[in-house]
Design a protein around this motif. Structure first.
Motif, PDB file in Angstrom:
ATOM      1  N   ASP A 266      33.390  46.083  41.713  1.00 41.07           N
ATOM      2  CA  ASP A 266      33.071  47.217  42.585  1.00 41.07           C
ATOM      3  C   ASP A 266      32.527  46.746  43.930  1.00 41.07           C
ATOM      4  O   ASP A 266      32.758  47.397  44.964  1.00 41.07           O
ATOM      5  CB  ASP A 266      32.045  48.129  41.912  1.00 41.07           C
ATOM      6  CG  ASP A 266      32.617  48.857  40.707  1.00 41.07           C
ATOM      7  OD1 ASP A 266      33.854  48.918  40.589  1.00 41.07           O
ATOM      8  OD2 ASP A 266      31.822  49.347  39.883  1.00 41.07           O
ATOM      9  N   TYR A 267      31.815  45.620  43.926  1.00 39.20           N
ATOM     10  CA  TYR A 267      31.236  45.132  45.177  1.00 39.20           C
ATOM     11  C   TYR A 267      32.239  44.319  45.990  1.00 39.20           C
ATOM     12  O   TYR A 267      32.168  44.303  47.226  1.00 39.20           O
ATOM     13  CB  TYR A 267      29.968  44.335  44.889  1.00 39.20           C
ATOM     14  CG  TYR A 267      28.828  45.248  44.505  1.00 39.20           C
ATOM     15  CD1 TYR A 267      28.010  45.811  45.474  1.00 39.20           C
ATOM     16  CD2 TYR A 267      28.613  45.607  43.182  1.00 39.20           C
ATOM     17  CE1 TYR A 267      26.994  46.697  45.136  1.00 39.20           C
ATOM     18  CE2 TYR A 267      27.601  46.484  42.831  1.00 39.20           C
ATOM     19  CZ  TYR A 267      26.795  47.023  43.810  1.00 39.20           C
ATOM     20  OH  TYR A 267      25.794  47.911  43.473  1.00 39.20           O
ATOM     21  N   TYR A 268      33.179  43.671  45.322  1.00 36.04           N
ATOM     22  CA  TYR A 268      34.269  43.045  46.083  1.00 36.04           C
ATOM     23  C   TYR A 268      35.129  44.118  46.751  1.00 36.04           C
ATOM     24  O   TYR A 268      35.707  43.881  47.818  1.00 36.04           O
ATOM     25  CB  TYR A 268      35.128  42.166  45.165  1.00 36.04           C
ATOM     26  CG  TYR A 268      34.507  40.823  44.852  1.00 36.04           C
ATOM     27  CD1 TYR A 268      34.506  39.790  45.792  1.00 36.04           C
ATOM     28  CD2 TYR A 268      33.910  40.581  43.618  1.00 36.04           C
ATOM     29  CE1 TYR A 268      33.940  38.554  45.510  1.00 36.04           C
ATOM     30  CE2 TYR A 268      33.333  39.355  43.321  1.00 36.04           C
ATOM     31  CZ  TYR A 268      33.357  38.348  44.271  1.00 36.04           C
ATOM     32  OH  TYR A 268      32.780  37.126  43.982  1.00 36.04           O
ATOM     33  N   LYS A 269      35.229  45.286  46.139  1.00 36.63           N
ATOM     34  CA  LYS A 269      36.019  46.374  46.723  1.00 36.63           C
ATOM     35  C   LYS A 269      35.426  46.865  48.043  1.00 36.63           C
ATOM     36  O   LYS A 269      36.159  47.266  48.949  1.00 36.63           O
ATOM     37  CB  LYS A 269      36.110  47.551  45.745  1.00 36.63           C
ATOM     38  CG  LYS A 269      37.140  47.381  44.663  1.00 36.63           C
ATOM     39  CD  LYS A 269      37.533  48.698  44.024  1.00 36.63           C
ATOM     40  CE  LYS A 269      36.370  49.451  43.422  1.00 36.63           C
ATOM     41  NZ  LYS A 269      36.817  50.675  42.697  1.00 36.63           N
ATOM     42  N   ILE A 270      34.097  46.855  48.136  1.00 37.37           N
ATOM     43  CA  ILE A 270      33.466  47.387  49.352  1.00 37.37           C
ATOM     44  C   ILE A 270      33.098  46.289  50.336  1.00 37.37           C
ATOM     45  O   ILE A 270      32.630  46.574  51.441  1.00 37.37           O
ATOM     46  CB  ILE A 270      32.201  48.202  49.016  1.00 37.37           C
ATOM     47  CG1 ILE A 270      31.093  47.304  48.456  1.00 37.37           C
ATOM     48  CG2 ILE A 270      32.524  49.347  48.071  1.00 37.37           C
ATOM     49  CD1 ILE A 270      29.739  47.965  48.362  1.00 37.37           C
ATOM     50  N   ALA A 271      33.310  45.019  49.978  1.00 39.32           N
ATOM     51  CA  ALA A 271      32.877  43.916  50.837  1.00 39.32           C
ATOM     52  C   ALA A 271      33.851  43.691  51.995  1.00 39.32           C
ATOM     53  O   ALA A 271      35.065  43.669  51.814  1.00 39.32           O
ATOM     54  CB  ALA A 271      32.745  42.634  50.015  1.00 39.32           C
ATOM     55  N   ASP A 272      33.290  43.527  53.182  1.00 37.71           N
ATOM     56  CA  ASP A 272      34.085  43.180  54.369  1.00 37.71           C
ATOM     57  C   ASP A 272      34.027  41.686  54.659  1.00 37.71           C
ATOM     58  O   ASP A 272      34.948  41.128  55.265  1.00 37.71           O
ATOM     59  CB  ASP A 272      33.557  43.954  55.582  1.00 37.71           C
ATOM     60  CG  ASP A 272      33.646  45.456  55.380  1.00 37.71           C
ATOM     61  OD1 ASP A 272      34.765  45.988  55.442  1.00 37.71           O
ATOM     62  OD2 ASP A 272      32.599  46.081  55.135  1.00 37.71           O
ATOM     63  N   ILE A 273      32.925  41.041  54.247  1.00 34.61           N
ATOM     64  CA  ILE A 273      32.720  39.605  54.461  1.00 34.61           C
ATOM     65  C   ILE A 273      32.028  39.052  53.220  1.00 34.61           C
ATOM     66  O   ILE A 273      31.160  39.716  52.635  1.00 34.61           O
ATOM     67  CB  ILE A 273      31.840  39.328  55.703  1.00 34.61           C
ATOM     68  CG1 ILE A 273      32.461  39.929  56.969  1.00 34.61           C
ATOM     69  CG2 ILE A 273      31.606  37.824  55.893  1.00 34.61           C
ATOM     70  CD1 ILE A 273      31.505  39.945  58.166  1.00 34.61           C
TER      71      ILE A 273
END
Length: 374
Positions: A266-273
């Motif tokens: 879920d956090y890789y989905k929202i990560a930009d960097i």
């Protein structure tokens, strides 16, 4: 074929995932796997949910005075020697009881299980730690003298998870008759759509331990949050430095310490960097996951991280002590959306070329067969 799997691993992180993938690989090849772990709690935390039908053994219960001797030898700087002879005795015990045809070793650090290399059985040994001369020079010299006594056979191979780890081993290890192979860990494919969000999110995953450099991470995050009010930092992971880092960032509502989480995708989905300023890293499985997700990375230029990230191609590499360099690199990506997309796409291509399950399985099959045919 019956395979004795000796494991000194953490239940989470790169060593834990690699260990589980080795079991899956061996079972898929039709082998019988008998894991021997260090502690009872590892059986519960790392195994029973995934492989409940295996026959598990523990390593230390056969040696009731182990903890006493462990402390005594550590005090006089002879711990590695004790571990070597202890392992030789205990591993031969397990070989006698289990009667395996092959030994597979997965060790997260140190030199535990090196005693297995003295058996007559074909052996693959995965070493996740980095070798250095300064700490282990005396140990290596002693091992070299003991090589004839231990009768290390040539039907053995050492697997490393990065080119840097392999180079350090070949430079400092006294054993030149073992073949060495580089088989990096892989990431599962990331096929989920990225989540649309108004903020710019910078993600980090890993233990909050000294070698992950979380204090510098916090200092960089605080500096950038003062400049960019739309930026959020997230760190997923626990560790003994959690409280110290929390006290540094607790007054900034843009910085989030998530602790241990099970919904990492879920956090890789929202990560930009993706940001990882590690001081030491044999490979860095979280960075491989970031490549699979098409996320540009800012990481340190140590250990196996340059195998994953080429400077200015999939992201930026900085010296682990260069706080200004990390801040500047992150600022460039924060301000340039097109560059983020370009570097993310470059990372996705590198993942597909080097870090897929198919590539890992092919390399592991070749390593396994090369030892058997020796």
């Amino acid at each position: 074929m019956k395979i004795l799997l000796l494991a000194h691993i953490e239940p989470t992180g790169g060593t834990g995932t690699y260990y589980k993938r080795v079991i899956s690989f061996l079972l898929s090849q039709g082998h019988e796997v008998v894991p021997v772990l260090k502690h009872e709690d590892l059986i519960v935390s790392a195994n029973t949910d995934t492989f409940p039908d295996l026959e598990y053994h523990t390593y230390s219960k056969h040696y009731k005075l182990d903890y006493f001797f462990y402390r005594c030898f550590r005090k006089v700087n002879l711990l590695n020697f004790y571990l070597l002879f202890r392992d030789r005795i205990l591993i031969r015990h397990h070989v006698k009881v289990i009667k395996p045809d092959f030994i597979f070793i997965s060790q997260g650090g140190g030199f535990e299980y090196f005693g297995a290399l003295s058996t007559h059985l074909p052996t693959l040994c995965i070493i996740h730690s980095l070798f250095t001369k300064s700490k282990e020079d005396l140990y290596f010299k002693a091992l070299k003298k003991l090589e004839k006594i231990f009768k290390f056979n040539s039907n053995k191979a050492i697997i490393h998870v990065s080119n840097n780890a392999n180079d350090l081993y070949n430079k400092f290890s006294p054993f030149k008759n073992f073949k060495t192979i580089v088989i990096p860990n892989y990431a599962d494919p990331f096929n989920e759509s990225k989540t649309i969000h108004e903020t710019l999110n910078i993600f980090t995953a890993g233990h909050l331990q000294g070698w992950k450099n979380p204090i510098l991470w916090a200092e960089c995050a605080l500096s950038l949050c003062q400049k960019y009010k739309h930026v959020n930092f997230y760190w997923a992971g626990s560790g003994h430095l959690y409280d110290e880092v929390y006290n540094l960032v607790k007054n900034c509502d843009q910085i989030h310490l998530l602790g241990f989480i099970t919904n990492m995708p879920d956090y890789y989905k929202i990560a930009d960097i993706y940001f990882q300023p590690s001081i030491s890293e044999s490979q860095g499985i979280a960075v491989i996951n970031a490549l699979a997700a098409g996320i540009p990375c800012v990481v340190s230029n140590v250990g196996g991280l340059p195998d994953s990230i080429t400077n200015k191609l999939e992201g930026f590499l900085c010296n682990p002590t260069d706080k200004t360099g990390f801040i500047n690199s992150l600022s460039i990506l924060i301000e340039d959306e097109e560059l983020r997309k370009l570097m993310g796409a470059n990372g996705k291509r590198k993942y597909n070329l080097l870090f897929t399950q198919q590539q890992w399985t092919k390399s592991m099959e070749a390593a396994f067969n090369s030892v058997l045919l020796n």
